[in-house]
Motif scaffolding. Structure first.
Motif, short mmCIF file in Angstrom:
data_model
loop_
_atom_site.label_atom_id
_atom_site.label_comp_id
_atom_site.label_asym_id
_atom_site.label_seq_id
_atom_site.Cartn_x
_atom_site.Cartn_y
_atom_site.Cartn_z
N PHE A 205 0.73 -1.18 0.00
CA PHE A 205 0.15 -0.13 -0.03
C PHE A 205 0.80 1.21 -0.17
CE2 PHE A 205 -2.74 3.34 1.89
CZ PHE A 205 -4.15 2.89 1.15
N ARG A 206 1.83 1.35 0.81
CA ARG A 206 2.78 2.58 0.96
C ARG A 206 3.52 2.73 -0.29
NH1 ARG A 206 6.81 1.59 5.22
NH2 ARG A 206 6.29 -0.49 4.53
N TYR A 207 3.95 1.62 -1.06
CA TYR A 207 4.73 2.04 -2.21
C TYR A 207 3.91 2.34 -3.53
CZ TYR A 207 8.50 0.17 0.44
OH TYR A 207 9.31 0.28 1.76
N MET A 208 2.69 1.83 -3.41
CA MET A 208 1.76 2.14 -4.59
C MET A 208 1.06 3.42 -4.29
SD MET A 208 1.81 -0.31 -6.49
CE MET A 208 0.34 0.07 -7.88
N THR A 209 1.08 3.95 -3.10
CA THR A 209 0.54 5.39 -2.76
C THR A 209 1.65 6.30 -3.36
OG1 THR A 209 -0.66 4.41 -0.75
CG2 THR A 209 0.12 6.95 -0.91
N LYS A 210 2.94 5.76 -3.19
CA LYS A 210 3.99 6.73 -3.43
C LYS A 210 3.92 6.76 -5.02
CE LYS A 210 9.06 7.40 -4.04
NZ LYS A 210 8.62 8.62 -4.49
#
Length: 90
Positions: free
Chosen positions: A16-21
């Motif tokens: 989730f965090r990497y896709m948010t970035k």
């Protein structure tokens, strides 16, 4: 426009965090995303109003294919530093 978001659901262990970035970088949103100890994800985001609103909509849909968002607590604020990029923090 500056906002903070606390996102709950299946948001840890699914990228989730990497896709948010990736979404933030595509839209030109600046800020941070990090995991919280309770399983939520915390986001600080800034940019033009239109761009930040589009970013919020993408987060609500979960940028991670195997994640999902149950709840998003959104607050408009000016109470964080100005960012020069979007970073995944720990």
């Amino acid at each position: 426009m500056k906002v903070t978001m606390t996102v709950s659901g299946r948001v840890q262990g699914v990228g989730f965090r990497y896709m948010t970035k990736i979404v933030a970088d595509q839209l030109g949103v600046l800020g941070i995303v990090k995991n919280e100890a309770n399983g939520d994800v915390y986001i600080e985001a800034m940019g033009s109003e239109a761009v930040v609103k589009q970013f919020i909509e993408e987060i609500k849909k979960s940028p991670a294919p195997f994640g999902y968002v149950d709840h998003l607590d959104l607050k408009e604020t000016a109470n964080f530093e100005d960012y020069h990029d979007f970073a995944v923090t720990y």
